[in-house]
Write an enzyme that holds these catalytic residues in place. Structure first.
Site, PDB file in Angstrom:
ATOM      1  N   HIS A  31       4.202   3.299  -0.733  1.00  0.00           N
ATOM      2  CA  HIS A  31       5.311   2.644  -0.025  1.00  0.00           C
ATOM      3  C   HIS A  31       6.534   3.521   0.155  1.00  0.00           C
ATOM      4  O   HIS A  31       7.525   3.091   0.753  1.00  0.00           O
ATOM      5  CB  HIS A  31       5.724   1.345  -0.740  1.00  0.00           C
TER       6      HIS A  31
HETATM    7  C1  UD1 Z   1      12.319  -0.665  -2.034  1.00  0.00           C
HETATM    8  C2  UD1 Z   1      13.134   0.403  -2.737  1.00  0.00           C
HETATM    9  C3  UD1 Z   1      12.195   1.360  -3.450  1.00  0.00           C
HETATM   10  C4  UD1 Z   1      11.244   0.620  -4.362  1.00  0.00           C
HETATM   11  C5  UD1 Z   1      10.527  -0.470  -3.584  1.00  0.00           C
HETATM   12  C6  UD1 Z   1       9.701  -1.299  -4.538  1.00  0.00           C
HETATM   13  C7  UD1 Z   1      15.231   1.003  -1.621  1.00  0.00           C
HETATM   14  C8  UD1 Z   1      15.929   2.013  -0.777  1.00  0.00           C
HETATM   15  N1  UD1 Z   1      13.912   1.181  -1.775  1.00  0.00           N
HETATM   16  O1  UD1 Z   1      11.553  -0.018  -1.040  1.00  0.00           O
HETATM   17  O2  UD1 Z   1      12.968   2.254  -4.244  1.00  0.00           O
HETATM   18  O3  UD1 Z   1      10.325   1.536  -4.905  1.00  0.00           O
HETATM   19  O4  UD1 Z   1      11.478  -1.328  -2.963  1.00  0.00           O
HETATM   20  O5  UD1 Z   1       8.678  -1.991  -3.912  1.00  0.00           O
HETATM   21  O6  UD1 Z   1      15.853   0.119  -2.132  1.00  0.00           O
HETATM   22  N2  UD1 Z   1       9.362  -5.977   3.773  1.00  0.00           N
HETATM   23  C9  UD1 Z   1       8.727  -7.157   4.060  1.00  0.00           C
HETATM   24  N3  UD1 Z   1       8.788  -8.165   3.123  1.00  0.00           N
HETATM   25  C10 UD1 Z   1       9.450  -8.041   1.957  1.00  0.00           C
HETATM   26  C11 UD1 Z   1      10.092  -6.822   1.683  1.00  0.00           C
HETATM   27  C12 UD1 Z   1      10.040  -5.806   2.601  1.00  0.00           C
HETATM   28  O7  UD1 Z   1       8.115  -7.336   5.123  1.00  0.00           O
HETATM   29  O8  UD1 Z   1       9.465  -8.984   1.144  1.00  0.00           O
HETATM   30  C13 UD1 Z   1       9.255  -4.876   4.757  1.00  0.00           C
HETATM   31  C14 UD1 Z   1      10.340  -4.900   5.814  1.00  0.00           C
HETATM   32  O9  UD1 Z   1       9.784  -4.461   7.020  1.00  0.00           O
HETATM   33  C15 UD1 Z   1      11.308  -3.858   5.301  1.00  0.00           C
HETATM   34  C16 UD1 Z   1      10.390  -2.856   4.615  1.00  0.00           C
HETATM   35  O10 UD1 Z   1       9.350  -3.638   4.061  1.00  0.00           O
HETATM   36  O11 UD1 Z   1      12.067  -3.263   6.333  1.00  0.00           O
HETATM   37  C17 UD1 Z   1      11.050  -2.039   3.528  1.00  0.00           C
HETATM   38  O12 UD1 Z   1      11.659  -2.883   2.558  1.00  0.00           O
HETATM   39  P1  UD1 Z   1      12.901  -2.351   1.696  1.00  0.00           P
HETATM   40  O13 UD1 Z   1      13.243  -3.345   0.668  1.00  0.00           O
HETATM   41  O14 UD1 Z   1      13.988  -1.904   2.592  1.00  0.00           O
HETATM   42  O15 UD1 Z   1      12.342  -1.037   1.026  1.00  0.00           O
HETATM   43  P2  UD1 Z   1      11.009  -0.833   0.195  1.00  0.00           P
HETATM   44  O16 UD1 Z   1      10.154   0.122   0.941  1.00  0.00           O
HETATM   45  O17 UD1 Z   1      10.442  -2.134  -0.207  1.00  0.00           O
HETATM   46  N1  UDP Z   2       2.693  -4.076  -8.590  1.00  0.00           N
HETATM   47  C1  UDP Z   2       2.168  -5.351  -8.521  1.00  0.00           C
HETATM   48  N2  UDP Z   2       1.394  -5.678  -7.439  1.00  0.00           N
HETATM   49  C2  UDP Z   2       1.120  -4.799  -6.437  1.00  0.00           C
HETATM   50  C3  UDP Z   2       1.668  -3.483  -6.524  1.00  0.00           C
HETATM   51  C4  UDP Z   2       2.470  -3.165  -7.608  1.00  0.00           C
HETATM   52  O1  UDP Z   2       2.384  -6.164  -9.414  1.00  0.00           O
HETATM   53  O2  UDP Z   2       0.408  -5.162  -5.495  1.00  0.00           O
HETATM   54  C5  UDP Z   2       3.526  -3.724  -9.751  1.00  0.00           C
HETATM   55  C6  UDP Z   2       3.095  -2.483 -10.500  1.00  0.00           C
HETATM   56  O3  UDP Z   2       2.052  -2.763 -11.407  1.00  0.00           O
HETATM   57  C7  UDP Z   2       4.385  -2.092 -11.190  1.00  0.00           C
HETATM   58  C8  UDP Z   2       5.443  -2.438 -10.151  1.00  0.00           C
HETATM   59  O4  UDP Z   2       4.823  -3.379  -9.279  1.00  0.00           O
HETATM   60  O5  UDP Z   2       4.605  -2.893 -12.344  1.00  0.00           O
HETATM   61  C9  UDP Z   2       5.858  -1.210  -9.394  1.00  0.00           C
HETATM   62  O6  UDP Z   2       6.635  -1.587  -8.302  1.00  0.00           O
HETATM   63  P1  UDP Z   2       6.687  -0.770  -6.943  1.00  0.00           P
HETATM   64  O7  UDP Z   2       5.544   0.142  -6.870  1.00  0.00           O
HETATM   65  O8  UDP Z   2       6.901  -1.755  -5.856  1.00  0.00           O
HETATM   66  O9  UDP Z   2       8.066   0.029  -7.073  1.00  0.00           O
HETATM   67  P2  UDP Z   2       8.506   1.381  -7.801  1.00  0.00           P
HETATM   68  O10 UDP Z   2       8.072   1.320  -9.223  1.00  0.00           O
HETATM   69  O11 UDP Z   2       7.924   2.518  -7.045  1.00  0.00           O
HETATM   70  O12 UDP Z   2       9.996   1.376  -7.645  1.00  0.00           O
END
Ligand code: UD1
Ligand code: UDP
Length: 349
Positions: free
Chosen positions: A201
């Protein structure tokens, strides 16, 4: 003492679930959910599964460009703080919700506690790096998972309020181990060690069509199934590319916490660009292939359990081969009791 906990993204619900119960034994916790993540599979399912109390305030900020998203959070958190008047603000990790929570608190002169302080990728083109640097420099109490994080802070001149607490994700993992959802394997038609698990992601992997196609293309050639719980960001990027589940890749919706840990525990390999997943693979004793050029969790690489492969298809294919496991797996990032230490620090700071 009143503590305002700011969460908004999946890994923060998981981290807060470890800390909330011990914290509530010592202080009055008020939770604000920024709404950064909002799909049921990215948010509510973790509150329910992990017994995290429902948020007292939900800002409903949703998705958007960094400035707009962070700005809406900042305004929302500020108004919650003006009504709640907390004594401390507790923020986790490195997302835009972390940054907004830290900025709102700093502007109102409320001490900040940062959990997962001192992590660095040394890559300032990563949005998370900006968020963690700013949060660390604004925080009064910095809770580090291990000594390298302390050294990173020291190198930036931050030495006051720094504590090695261990990592709260380890606490939660140890608590969850006896009740993992192993039936998930059968539901997905997988056999132990007969598959790999993938999560992707990071913005620099998903927002670059060439890079994303190269990664997915290399993994599609694997000789065993690769189960892929797809983050919504990546689902949108793959849809835009017109790429679906090809070859060995089996795309599924994001899964719950215990299902995810079960799928990791029985995998032959974990392939990821997630921070949390790299650590979980290590604690579970499953080799990890990290599809990034650098990592904050360098100890796992040095221990021989995590390989950084970037996005080069040949390197990715090569990393999928079976290799002997390292003889040792030293204890990293605490002892499973980080949350108690953090709760005590928050309540006494
Ligand atoms: C965010 C964090 C990242 C973290 C990740 C965990 C920032 C800059 N990034 O990234 O550090 O590792 O969360 O998962 O804060 N979207 C949906 N539904 C949701 C959430 C997101 O459709 O419930 C889609 C939207 O198109 C959105 C995109 O995902 O624009 C990105 O979501 P965003 O929260 O901005 O960043 P993440 O990639 O989730
Ligand atoms: N995770 C989860 N379901 C999923 C993918 C990830 O429960 O489908 C959990 C994973 O085991 C870990 C956490 O989400 O505990 C990590 O979050 P994510 O990868 O979204 O963010 P990051 O750690 O990179 O910020």
């Amino acid at each position: 003492m009143k503590i305002l906990t700011v969460v908004g993204a999946r890994p923060q619900f998981i981290k807060a679930a470890a800390v909330s119960a011990p914290l509530r034994r010592l202080a009055h916790e008020v939770i604000v959910h920024t709404g950064q993540h909002y799909d049921r599979a990215m948010s509510d399912q973790f509150f329910e599964e992990l017994d995290l109390p429902a948020p007292d305030h939900h800002l409903g900020v949703g998705s958007g460009p960094h400035g707009g998203q962070t700005g809406r959070m900042l305004a929302g958190i500020e108004s919650v703080m003006l009504s709640e008047r907390p004594d401390r603000v507790l923020v986790y990790g490195d997302t835009n919700s972390t940054l907004a929570g830290a900025l709102a608190a700093a502007k109102l002169d409320v001490p900040i506690v940062h959990v997962e302080a001192g992590l660095r990728s040394f890559n300032r083109s990563m949005p998370e790096e900006i968020n963690r640097v700013v949060a660390d420099h604004l925080s009064a109490v910095l809770c580090c998972p291990g000594p390298r994080a302390v050294a990173n802070l020291e190198a930036e001149g931050i030495t006051r309020g720094v504590h090695v607490t261990g990592d709260v994700m380890r606490d939660l993992l140890e608590r969850a181990l006896p009740s993992l959802d192993d039936a998930a394997l059968a539901r997905l038609g997988l056999t132990p060690r007969g598959y790999s698990i993938l999560t992707l992601h990071r913005a620099n992997n998903t927002d670059d069509a060439v890079r994303l196609s190269r990664i997915v293309g290399a993994l599609a050639d694997a000789s065993e199934p690769i189960v892929f719980p797809v983050h919504p960001r990546t689902a949108h990027a793959l849809a835009a590319l017109g790429a679906g589940a090809t070859g060995s890749i089996r795309m599924v919706e994001p899964v719950g916490y215990r299902e995810m840990l079960a799928l990791q525990r029985h995998a032959r390999l974990v392939i990821t660009d997630s921070g949390g997943v790299q650590k979980e693979a290590y604690w579970l004793g499953v080799p990890c292939v990290t599809v990034r050029d650098e990592t904050e969790w360098t100890e796992t690489v040095d221990a021989g359990w995590n390989r950084l492969v970037g996005s080069d298809p040949a390197s990715i294919r090569d990393a999928l081969a079976d290799r002997p496991l390292p003889a040792d797996r030293p204890d990293l990032y605490g002892d499973g009791r980080a949350a108690d230490r953090i709760a005590a620090l928050v309540a006494c700071a």
